[in-house]
Design an enzyme around this catalytic site. Structure first.
Site, PDB file in Angstrom:
ATOM      1  N   LYS A   1     121.819  53.988 114.613  1.00  0.00           N
ATOM      2  CA  LYS A   1     123.315  54.708 114.683  1.00  0.00           C
ATOM      3  C   LYS A   1     124.408  53.767 114.724  1.00  0.00           C
ATOM      4  CE  LYS A   1     126.891  57.247 116.375  1.00  0.00           C
ATOM      5  NZ  LYS A   1     126.840  57.660 117.992  1.00  0.00           N
TER       6      LYS A   1
ATOM      7  N   GLY B   1     136.583  63.652 127.821  1.00  0.00           N
ATOM      8  CA  GLY B   1     137.100  63.578 126.520  1.00  0.00           C
ATOM      9  C   GLY B   1     136.277  64.528 125.487  1.00  0.00           C
TER      10      GLY B   1
ATOM     11  N   GLY C   1     132.111  63.342 126.330  1.00  0.00           N
ATOM     12  CA  GLY C   1     131.998  63.735 127.626  1.00  0.00           C
ATOM     13  C   GLY C   1     132.318  65.150 128.014  1.00  0.00           C
TER      14      GLY C   1
END
Length: 307
Positions: free
Chosen positions: A185, A9, A12
């Site tokens: 994060k 996607g 990746g």
């Protein structure tokens, strides 16, 4: 090194594609429909850092292959259980797994299933999506993937992986403080995803509105307070640092969660916010702004299920 990217996607496809573009031995583990699409069009990346069309090696779950050296997990959190079953045949005793999922809830499951030694720390910052033709469209200057031993050790295997990840058109960074980097994060993306999905807006208009800016600040402070109750290694001044970062990124920036909502796709409400609110409840921390963000996502999912 033999690298397996689970999913092709936006995440990746982008980072795996950059490694393949460099010349690394990269294979993508995908579903049958995505395999057929990639065989027809190639892996197409459209990016301000350079466009490319690649011919990747592809695997569908159940197809035979030797174990891989490095596995990048790039799926959404709600696909984690299925992905672990799919990837199991391709894991050998020396395979290491780099999860690129947002949040922290997945780390416990990964270490329970795979073992402490085989799970590294990982995260990424990238604004990317798939277009209607399945091309990866990457739309901002930021395209960073951070990885490292969760212990902070600079091991021999990290040196080898860093060498394989170097020299690409994306930023692959080896961290010696990976645990803190993942929590930082999480704080940033929980805020960005929360407010952009709540207001259905890129970050710019939200921070320019007085009450929108208040919501950003409240979200940052609530999430940080919850994280501190589980001794997350947050750095001094991280709330102010993320506040500044959220005011310095492009005003057009959208979170992947907001983009998924725009496409009518499922969102990671439980993984992102259900987890945080469960911790908050257990430790007596009030989080009214976070509750509204979570309610917004739950209502969206309930309405989506009726379509």
């Amino acid at each position: 090194m033999k690298i397996l990217v689970v999913g092709a996607g936006a995440v990746g496809g982008y980072f795996g594609g950059r490694l393949l573009e460099k010349g690394e031995d990269v294979t993508f583990l995908v579903r049958e429909g995505r395999k057929q699409q990639l065989e027809k069009t190639g892996l197409v990346i459209k990016s301000m850092h350079g466009d490319v069309v690649l011919s990747p090696k592809l695997l569908v779950s159940g197809e035979a292959s030797e174990p891989f050296d490095v596995i990048l997990l790039s799926m959404k959190a709600y696909h984690l259980d299925a992905a672990l079953k799919d990837v199991n045949p391709y894991i050998g005793p020396k395979t290491v797994v780099v999860p690129l999922l947002n949040g922290m809830a997945h780390m416990k499951k990964l270490t329970e299933v795979l073992g402490e030694q085989q799970v590294l720390g990982g995260l990424c910052f990238v604004e990317a999506t798939l277009d209607a033709d399945g091309a990866v469209v990457q739309t901002s200057a930021i395209h960073d993937l951070v990885f490292g031993e969760r212990s902070g050790e600079k091991s021999d295997r990290m040196t080898r992986i860093a060498d394989a990840f170097s020299g690409t058109k994306a930023n692959f960074e080896l961290s010696e403080n990976m645990d803190q980097a993942m929590w930082h994060k999480y704080l940033f993306i929980a805020t960005l995803a929360g407010v952009t999905s709540l207001f259905r807006s890129p970050i710019g208009p939200i921070r320019e509105d007085a009450l929108g800016a208040v919501t950003i600040r409240q979200t940052l402070e609530e999430v940080a307070a919850i994280m501190k109750t589980v001794d997350a290694p947050l750095g001094e001044g991280i709330v102010d640092g993320n506040w500044d970062k959220l005011h310095s990124i492009a005003g057009s920036m959208k979170s992947s969660m907001q983009r998924d909502m725009e496409k009518g796709l499922s969102v990671e409400a439980e993984h992102f916010y259900g987890y945080l609110l469960e911790v908050a409840l257990e430790n007596g921390v009030g989080a009214p702004t976070l509750e509204k963000i979570y309610a917004n996502l739950r209502i969206y999912e309930a309405q989506r299920s009726l379509i």
